[in-house]
Design a protein around this motif. Structure first.
Motif, PDB file in Angstrom:
ATOM      1  N   HIS A  68       0.882  -1.166   0.000  1.00  0.00           N
ATOM      2  CA  HIS A  68       0.000   0.000   0.000  1.00  0.00           C
ATOM      3  C   HIS A  68       0.922   1.219   0.000  1.00  0.00           C
ATOM      4  O   HIS A  68       2.149   1.056   0.003  1.00  0.00           O
ATOM      5  CB  HIS A  68      -0.978  -0.013   1.177  1.00  0.00           C
ATOM      6  CG  HIS A  68      -0.349   0.050   2.544  1.00  0.00           C
ATOM      7  ND1 HIS A  68       0.737  -0.719   2.933  1.00  0.00           N
ATOM      8  CD2 HIS A  68      -0.659   0.809   3.636  1.00  0.00           C
ATOM      9  CE1 HIS A  68       1.045  -0.436   4.186  1.00  0.00           C
ATOM     10  NE2 HIS A  68       0.217   0.483   4.635  1.00  0.00           N
ATOM     11  N   HIS A  70       0.982   3.983   2.247  1.00  0.00           N
ATOM     12  CA  HIS A  70       1.301   4.790   3.424  1.00  0.00           C
ATOM     13  C   HIS A  70       2.797   5.122   3.395  1.00  0.00           C
ATOM     14  O   HIS A  70       3.617   4.333   2.917  1.00  0.00           O
ATOM     15  CB  HIS A  70       0.934   4.036   4.710  1.00  0.00           C
ATOM     16  CG  HIS A  70      -0.550   3.985   4.940  1.00  0.00           C
ATOM     17  ND1 HIS A  70      -1.146   3.089   5.792  1.00  0.00           N
ATOM     18  CD2 HIS A  70      -1.562   4.739   4.414  1.00  0.00           C
ATOM     19  CE1 HIS A  70      -2.462   3.296   5.807  1.00  0.00           C
ATOM     20  NE2 HIS A  70      -2.733   4.294   4.975  1.00  0.00           N
ATOM     21  N   ASP A  72       5.315   5.197   5.278  1.00  0.00           N
ATOM     22  CA  ASP A  72       6.386   4.330   5.808  1.00  0.00           C
ATOM     23  C   ASP A  72       6.744   3.207   4.834  1.00  0.00           C
ATOM     24  O   ASP A  72       7.770   2.542   5.008  1.00  0.00           O
ATOM     25  CB  ASP A  72       6.038   3.764   7.205  1.00  0.00           C
ATOM     26  CG  ASP A  72       4.688   3.093   7.288  1.00  0.00           C
ATOM     27  OD1 ASP A  72       3.753   3.514   6.580  1.00  0.00           O
ATOM     28  OD2 ASP A  72       4.550   2.148   8.089  1.00  0.00           O
ATOM     29  N   HIS A  73       5.941   3.038   3.786  1.00  0.00           N
ATOM     30  CA  HIS A  73       6.213   2.003   2.772  1.00  0.00           C
ATOM     31  C   HIS A  73       6.612   2.621   1.431  1.00  0.00           C
ATOM     32  O   HIS A  73       6.885   1.888   0.484  1.00  0.00           O
ATOM     33  CB  HIS A  73       4.974   1.108   2.604  1.00  0.00           C
ATOM     34  CG  HIS A  73       4.591   0.438   3.885  1.00  0.00           C
ATOM     35  ND1 HIS A  73       4.787  -0.917   4.118  1.00  0.00           N
ATOM     36  CD2 HIS A  73       4.055   0.940   5.031  1.00  0.00           C
ATOM     37  CE1 HIS A  73       4.389  -1.201   5.344  1.00  0.00           C
ATOM     38  NE2 HIS A  73       3.940  -0.098   5.924  1.00  0.00           N
ATOM     39  N   HIS A 151      -6.647  -3.269   6.795  1.00  0.00           N
ATOM     40  CA  HIS A 151      -5.852  -2.077   7.094  1.00  0.00           C
ATOM     41  C   HIS A 151      -6.590  -0.859   6.547  1.00  0.00           C
ATOM     42  O   HIS A 151      -7.186  -0.939   5.471  1.00  0.00           O
ATOM     43  CB  HIS A 151      -4.485  -2.211   6.413  1.00  0.00           C
ATOM     44  CG  HIS A 151      -3.454  -1.238   6.892  1.00  0.00           C
ATOM     45  ND1 HIS A 151      -3.004  -1.221   8.198  1.00  0.00           N
ATOM     46  CD2 HIS A 151      -2.774  -0.271   6.245  1.00  0.00           C
ATOM     47  CE1 HIS A 151      -2.088  -0.274   8.317  1.00  0.00           C
ATOM     48  NE2 HIS A 151      -1.936   0.333   7.158  1.00  0.00           N
ATOM     49  N   ASP A 172       0.526  -4.316   6.036  1.00  0.00           N
ATOM     50  CA  ASP A 172       0.094  -3.998   7.381  1.00  0.00           C
ATOM     51  C   ASP A 172      -1.301  -4.608   7.562  1.00  0.00           C
ATOM     52  O   ASP A 172      -2.144  -4.460   6.684  1.00  0.00           O
ATOM     53  CB  ASP A 172       0.009  -2.496   7.574  1.00  0.00           C
ATOM     54  CG  ASP A 172       1.368  -1.785   7.457  1.00  0.00           C
ATOM     55  OD1 ASP A 172       2.337  -2.382   7.001  1.00  0.00           O
ATOM     56  OD2 ASP A 172       1.430  -0.610   7.800  1.00  0.00           O
TER      57      ASP A 172
HETATM   58 ZN   LIG Z   1      -0.109   1.271   6.598  1.00  0.00          ZN
END
Ligand SMILES: [Zn+2]
Ligand SMILES: [Zn+2]
Length: 285
Positions: A68, A70, A72-73, A151, A172
């Protein structure tokens, strides 16, 4: 087939003395085999180190799979050296959760405002692709399937198979059941959990989101993250060989993660370890 962790954190990078042991970079995992194109699972800030190393290798084909988008990815993609180098051939694959495909969604980050470079400025040849859940596809030598997780905004797991070895990346996600039912309620798996167990079944290595403790999960059930006991239950029923606890909370210091590893050190089926930055797991052994 080898798996190397370049970022093991969730949410935000956390450099510093408290996290130096397990590392402070966010989600990025390398799947590799000698002479084969590298597969990269997510491009959190750990992707910066990996990108530099890929420049020094002869292969010029790289496959990126996003669970996905977000940050942090995703944040490491703007610092992943191969995208800036002519001659690199890069595929970018993400789940089709949104009417806008991955090129448009990533383009909202690499747009000249949040990052100085825009997608049209990248020198590598890059192909973007959306995939439907559970539809098998191929990236280089890697056979890949995906599975929809629990998620906010959606995320998907990936299973990668090659020559009889397999890695499954499950982040996640919150549990697929709620307290009072299914494995999260201490009972039998529900329908979706049975599907996930089948998807994971017999894997050599499963990397699972265990950002929370069970008590934290009960306080934050809508945040979309799991806890170790849940991952262990799923992976035990799926007869997995090794389980990596992953997507560590920013607050989880080295001491906290050492204690987590010690708690599960005697577990054998699966064996369990706390994922650590720059750690490589050789799945041929
Ligand atoms: Zn996430
Ligand atoms: Zn995350």
């Amino acid at each position: 087939m080898r798996c190397t962790f370049w970022g093991v954190r969730g949410s935000i990078p956390v450099p510093g003395a408290q996290t130096a042991g397990y590392g402070g970079n966010t989600s990025c995992i390398e799947i590799s085999a000698p002479g084969e194109p590298t597969l990269v699972l997510d491009c959190g800030t750990g992707a910066r180190r990996l990108g530099g190393l890929l420049l020094a290798r002869p292969e010029r084909e790289v496959h990126l799979l996003f669970t996905h988008f977000h940050m942090d990815h995703l944040f490491g993609l703007g610092f992943f050296a191969p995208v800036f180098v002519p001659g690199f051939d890069i595929s970018v694959t993400a789940p089709a959760f949104h009417p806008d495909g991955p090129r448009d969604r990533i383009g909202r980050f690499l747009n000249g405002v949040f990052h100085p470079i825009r997608i049209p400025d990248l020198a590598a040849r890059i192909e973007f692709d959306s995939i439907e859940p559970r539809t098998p596809f191929q990236r280089g030598p890697w056979h890949v399937r995906s599975f929809t997780l629990n998620h906010p905004g959606g995320a998907c797991a990936y299973r990668i198979d090659r020559n009889g070895r397999s890695v499954v990346y499950v982040t996640d996600t919150a549990p697929l059941s709620r307290p009072g039912e299914g494995l999260a309620g201490g009972g039998e798996p529900n329908g979706r959990e049975r599907q996930l167990i089948e998807f994971i079944g017999g894997a050599d290595l499963v990397i699972f989101d265990t950002m929370f403790t069970k008590a934290e999960y009960l306080q934050k059930m809508t945040w979309g993250h799991s806890y170790p006991e849940y991952a262990v239950d799923i992976c035990t029923l799926a007869e997995v060989r090794k389980l990596a606890l992953f997507h560590h909370a920013p607050e989880a210091s080295d001491d906290v993660l050492d204690a987590l590893g010690a708690r599960w050190a005697d577990h054998t089926a699966p064996s369990i370890f706390v994922a650590r930055e720059e750690q490589t797991v050789d799945l041929e052994g």
